[in-house]
Design a protein around this motif. Structure first.
Motif, PDB file in Angstrom:
ATOM      1  N   CYS A 156     -80.146   1.282   1.881  1.00  0.00           N
ATOM      2  CA  CYS A 156     -79.356   1.021   3.079  1.00  0.00           C
ATOM      3  C   CYS A 156     -78.673   2.332   3.495  1.00  0.00           C
ATOM      4  O   CYS A 156     -77.963   2.934   2.692  1.00  0.00           O
ATOM      5  CB  CYS A 156     -78.312  -0.051   2.771  1.00  0.00           C
ATOM      6  SG  CYS A 156     -77.084  -0.297   4.068  1.00  0.00           S
ATOM      7  N   CYS A 195     -74.535   1.979   3.210  1.00  0.00           N
ATOM      8  CA  CYS A 195     -73.768   1.895   1.959  1.00  0.00           C
ATOM      9  C   CYS A 195     -74.552   2.311   0.726  1.00  0.00           C
ATOM     10  O   CYS A 195     -73.999   2.336  -0.366  1.00  0.00           O
ATOM     11  CB  CYS A 195     -73.229   0.483   1.779  1.00  0.00           C
ATOM     12  SG  CYS A 195     -74.512  -0.677   1.263  1.00  0.00           S
ATOM     13  N   CYS A 241     -78.884  -3.181   3.962  1.00  0.00           N
ATOM     14  CA  CYS A 241     -78.726  -4.240   2.973  1.00  0.00           C
ATOM     15  C   CYS A 241     -78.200  -5.484   3.688  1.00  0.00           C
ATOM     16  O   CYS A 241     -77.785  -5.418   4.838  1.00  0.00           O
ATOM     17  CB  CYS A 241     -77.772  -3.808   1.856  1.00  0.00           C
ATOM     18  SG  CYS A 241     -76.054  -3.761   2.365  1.00  0.00           S
ATOM     19  N   CYS A 267     -74.460  -5.227   4.918  1.00  0.00           N
ATOM     20  CA  CYS A 267     -74.243  -4.395   6.112  1.00  0.00           C
ATOM     21  C   CYS A 267     -74.858  -5.037   7.349  1.00  0.00           C
ATOM     22  O   CYS A 267     -74.369  -4.844   8.455  1.00  0.00           O
ATOM     23  CB  CYS A 267     -74.817  -2.995   5.902  1.00  0.00           C
ATOM     24  SG  CYS A 267     -73.835  -2.021   4.753  1.00  0.00           S
TER      25      CYS A 267
HETATM   26 ZN   LIG Z   1     -75.486  -1.618   3.121  1.00  0.00          ZN
END
Ligand SMILES: [Zn+2]
Length: 235
Positions: A3, A6, A64, A67
């Motif tokens: 991701c 993050c 992800c 997120c």
């Molecule tokens: Zn993420």
């Protein structure tokens, strides 16, 4: 893939164009034969889109679940309100060429502006990742609230010469462009644009926006000046 926001494993796909935009313009899918949407990419490959959930209008897995859902929900909601307002005030906005966020979110105290900007950062970062570029760290840092500005500016412009005689509404996704530093072997800047019906949204990273294309938006103002966009490819 990880991701880009993050760094957790990326297991979800972000839409290139939000489902709500597609539904607003084309209605709900699945679309019957003959009424399927066409997506044309930069190589002129056409793909028929049978529903607003089609894989052809999603990026590769680059976010992800966290997120792409809980974290970004307020950003998505701000963007939806923004688009809903824009597309339902066409003649007024084409006339006065500016928008006050208080007309979109009456309780706005700066959060709306920041959330809207966050949506555009997410969208732009996914586009960079899809194009094989590494989204600059400042974009994810902004979304994770580790910093309060980035070098991304967004402008909004009326698509003055959009193709005429269309049988339905239109969404255009333009190619990512940019300059490359051959000495440092890294990209210097990027521009990207998306047209949703008569509204063109232009992304400028590390680049000064052209004045005619609208006032630069960086998520800290309560209003926007709308510019004028002409595609030199259209006669
Ligand atoms: Zn993420």
């Amino acid at each position: 893939m990880k991701c880009w926001i993050c760094n957790n494993p990326a297991d979800t796909r972000e839409h290139v164009i939000k489902q709500s935009d597609i539904r607003r313009l084309f209605g709900r899918g699945p679309y019957p034969k003959g009424k399927r949407l066409k997506r044309t990419d930069q190589n002129q490959n056409k793909k028929l889109i049978q529903s607003e959930d089609s894989i052809h209008i999603k990026y590769q897995k680059s976010l992800c679940k966290e997120c792409n859902s809980a974290r970004s929900q307020p950003w998505d909601e701000a963007y939806d309100k923004f688009m809903e307002y824009f597309l339902s005030h066409e003649s007024e906005l084409k006339n006065i060429r500016k928008v006050d966020f208080k007309n979109i979110d009456q309780y706005d105290n700066g959060t709306f502006s920041k959330r809207l900007y966050s949506y555009f950062i997410k969208s732009f970062g996914c586009q960079l990742q899809e194009s094989g570029q590494i989204p600059p760290l400042e974009l994810s840092e902004f979304l994770l609230e580790k910093r309060n500005n980035t070098n991304l500016k967004v402008t909004f412009a009326i698509y003055e010469n959009m193709p005429q005689n269309l049988t339905s509404s239109m969404i255009q996704i333009r190619d990512l462009e940019g300059d490359y530093d051959n000495l440092l072997k890294m990209p210097l800047n990027f521009t990207w644009a998306v047209s949703i019906a008569w509204l063109t949204i232009i992304f400028w990273f590390n680049k000064v926006p052209a004045v005619a294309l609208g006032s630069p938006f960086v998520g800290n103002t309560g209003n926007l000046g709308i510019g004028s966009y002409k595609d030199i490819g259209n006669s």
